[in-house]
Design an enzyme around this catalytic site. Structure first.
Site, PDB file in Angstrom:
ATOM      1  N   GLU A  14      97.715  -3.731  57.494  1.00  0.00           N
ATOM      2  CA  GLU A  14      97.034  -2.975  56.435  1.00  0.00           C
ATOM      3  C   GLU A  14      96.682  -3.857  55.242  1.00  0.00           C
ATOM      4  OE1 GLU A  14      98.932   0.807  55.577  1.00  0.00           O
ATOM      5  OE2 GLU A  14      99.855   0.819  57.552  1.00  0.00           O
TER       6      GLU A  14
ATOM      7  N   TYR B 144     111.413   4.794  48.663  1.00  0.00           N
ATOM      8  CA  TYR B 144     112.151   5.956  49.186  1.00  0.00           C
ATOM      9  C   TYR B 144     112.336   6.976  48.064  1.00  0.00           C
ATOM     10  CZ  TYR B 144     113.300   2.954  53.169  1.00  0.00           C
ATOM     11  OH  TYR B 144     113.219   2.141  54.265  1.00  0.00           O
TER      12      TYR B 144
ATOM     13  N   CYS C  96     106.248   5.483  58.263  1.00  0.00           N
ATOM     14  CA  CYS C  96     107.482   5.223  57.524  1.00  0.00           C
ATOM     15  C   CYS C  96     107.573   3.741  57.137  1.00  0.00           C
ATOM     16  CB  CYS C  96     108.695   5.665  58.329  1.00  0.00           C
ATOM     17  SG  CYS C  96     108.772   4.941  59.958  1.00  0.00           S
ATOM     18  N   HIS C  97     106.730   2.900  57.770  1.00  0.00           N
ATOM     19  CA  HIS C  97     106.728   1.474  57.373  1.00  0.00           C
ATOM     20  C   HIS C  97     106.156   1.304  55.960  1.00  0.00           C
ATOM     21  CE1 HIS C  97     102.749   2.199  59.213  1.00  0.00           C
ATOM     22  NE2 HIS C  97     102.289   1.283  58.379  1.00  0.00           N
TER      23      HIS C  97
ATOM     24  N   ASN D 164     112.752   8.682  62.443  1.00  0.00           N
ATOM     25  CA  ASN D 164     111.369   9.147  62.618  1.00  0.00           C
ATOM     26  C   ASN D 164     110.954   9.035  64.094  1.00  0.00           C
ATOM     27  OD1 ASN D 164     108.632   9.589  62.556  1.00  0.00           O
ATOM     28  ND2 ASN D 164     108.111   7.731  61.390  1.00  0.00           N
TER      29      ASN D 164
END
Lengths: 174, 322
Positions: free
Chosen positions: B249, B190, B221-222, B213
């Site tokens: 991912e 962040y 945002c993850h 979001n």
């Protein structure tokens, strides 16, 4: 996904739908509102319309549905009839004989059509004025293509009977 | 009144159809044959021809064009207003539970995890003022297919047009735009987003912006985590979803005590402002300098994002073995 933009749909079909509703409703302001409502409804659903759908028939179906709802009010139905009677009376003004006969016939046909039961009138307008296929007319009215055809034929019979009753049909074979 | 002969009754429908242009060729032939022998029906045929002519007059009667132009103008005004307010939505099942996707004329405006039901009532859209909702649509089907491909690891990019009007403030919008640039297969703290925005102390405000979001997954945002490597939070209390999205991912996660975090030692690192990515053991990496590091799950992801292997620690020669 559809290729044609909604602006193109409006350009292609707004005039015709407007005229259809003018003829069906008979009251200019209300027909304006319903033609706008037809396209606003169409816009909301346009993204879900299958690519192969007939856009023109689909718009007529939306307009027809709105017209059916409109005439659920008996008051409006009576108002529409009242306007027809006024139209017919106007056509009785003195003019040269041939023109008078032609105007009388035209006004009479218009009057007969407006007095038809709603389904007959909607089927008649879509077929004889706007040239839609019976399949599409049936879908818009919630009946079969054969029933839609029967509505149109019934309308034509009534027009003939009424014109005949007023002496507005040829008497000798041409 | 004389009764019509049966043969005339039988052919009446075809006669009407022929006279008014509705008949097929075989019906027209039958009528022609009959008319040659029946004067009554010839008269009836002529009457229907006259009816058809009168109907044609009705068809050609003009409608005043002034009225049409005005109606078109009014329609376009109302349509422009509707276009600005209309959201088309659909609710789809997914490996992450039911998801609502909504789009406006500008682009995708909402991706929402529905954890309180599977209908619109469970969505924030049901309380959103000023919007008109319509269930869609072919376009959303294609978006959903791409989302599924992404969630199954068969797609790395979601290149959808986005509409950020459902964000709560301009600052939130700026945070989301910075987050959208975090590459696939990477995580950033962040504090890294706050630093990028030139507001290094606004870490909590960044976290709040990401909590709200409206476009999770597509605005990733993850991929934003705590400085310590903890996953910290996701869309309220959906930390499990964050872990699933990271694992799609290839980002390794681990549980330290009761806390979920990334496996930092199994990831490549990137200093803010650098163009080269390193091994976590790189000698040029100064552990005493507190810097919000970007971490990559794989060399491939780092290089696709435009970074080169460090020429000191040579991650290209000594890749991390998973």
């Amino acid at each position: 996904m559809r290729q044609e933009s909604f602006e193109a749909v409006i350009s292609s079909h707004h005039g015709e739908i407007y005229r259809y509703l003018q003829r069906v409703i008979g009251r200019s302001g209300d027909a304006d509102d319903l033609s706008q409502e037809t396209f606003l409804r169409a816009f909301r659903a346009y993204g879900s319309l299958p690519g192969e759908a007939n856009v023109r028939a689909w718009l007529f179906a939306i307009a027809t549905n709105l017209a059916k709802n409109y005439f659920r009010s008996e008051t409006r139905r009576r108002q529409a009839y009242g306007e027809v009677r006024a139209t017919v009376r106007e056509a009785e003004d003195p003019t040269p004989e041939a023109e008078l006969a032609s105007r009388q016939t035209e006004a009479m046909v218009e009057g007969i059509v407006r007095r038809l039961p709603l389904k007959q009138r909607l089927a008649f307008m879509q077929r004889k004025i706007h040239g839609l296929e019976y399949e599409a007319i049936g879908r818009s009215l919630g009946c079969s293509a054969d029933s839609a055809r029967a509505h149109v034929f019934q309308a034509l019979r009534k027009i003939r009977q009424t014109l005949d009753g007023h002496g507005l049909l040829p008497k000798e074979p041409q | 009144m004389s009764k019509k002969p049966a043969v005339c009754v039988q052919i009446e429908d075809d006669l009407l159809a022929t006279a008014t242009g509705e008949a097929g060729p075989s019906a027209a032939r039958r009528v022609e044959t009959h008319l040659a022998a029946c004067a009554t029906c010839r008269r009836e045929y002529q009457e229907y021809r006259a009816v058809d002519g009168a109907v044609a007059t009705l068809r050609d009667e003009p409608i005043p064009n002034g009225g049409l132009a005005e109606a078109r103008e009014q329609l376009e005004t109302r349509l422009a207003d509707l276009q600005g307010r209309l959201l088309t939505y659909r609710i789809f099942p997914s490996p992450l539970g039911h998801i609502l996707i909504a789009r406006s004329e500008l682009g995708i405006s909402l991706v929402e995890y529905l954890d309180r039901g599977t209908s619109l009532r469970a969505s924030r859209l049901s309380h959103e003022p000023g919007v008109e909702l319509v269930e869609g649509g072919g376009e959303l089907e294609a978006i959903y297919r791409e989302l599924l491909e992404y969630l199954h690891g068969r797609r790395k990019r979601l290149e959808w047009p986005l509409d950020l009007r459902l964000t709560r403030s301009d600052f939130h919008r700026t945070v989301l735009q910075a987050t959208a640039a975090v590459p696939y297969g990477a995580v950033i703290p962040y504090a890294g987003i706050a630093q990028e925005l030139g507001k290094a102390s606004a870490v909590r405000a960044v976290a709040q912006a990401l909590r709200w979001n409206p476009l999770p997954i597509v605005i990733p945002c993850h991929r934003v985590i705590g400085t310590s490597g903890d996953l910290t939070g996701y869309a309220g209390k959906k930390l499990g979803l964050k872990q699933k999205l990271l694992s799609v991912e290839g980002i390794p996660t681990t549980r330290r005590g009761g806390t979920l975090g990334i496996a930092s030692q199994a990831m490549y690192i990137l200093y803010p402002g650098e163009r080269e990515y390193c091994l976590p053991t790189c000698p040029s990496f100064d552990t005493h300098l507190p810097a919000p590091l970007t971490r990559f799950a794989s060399r491939e992801d780092a290089e696709v994002a435009g970074f080169a292997p460090c020429t000191t620690c040579r991650p290209d020669l000594h890749p991390i073995s998973h």
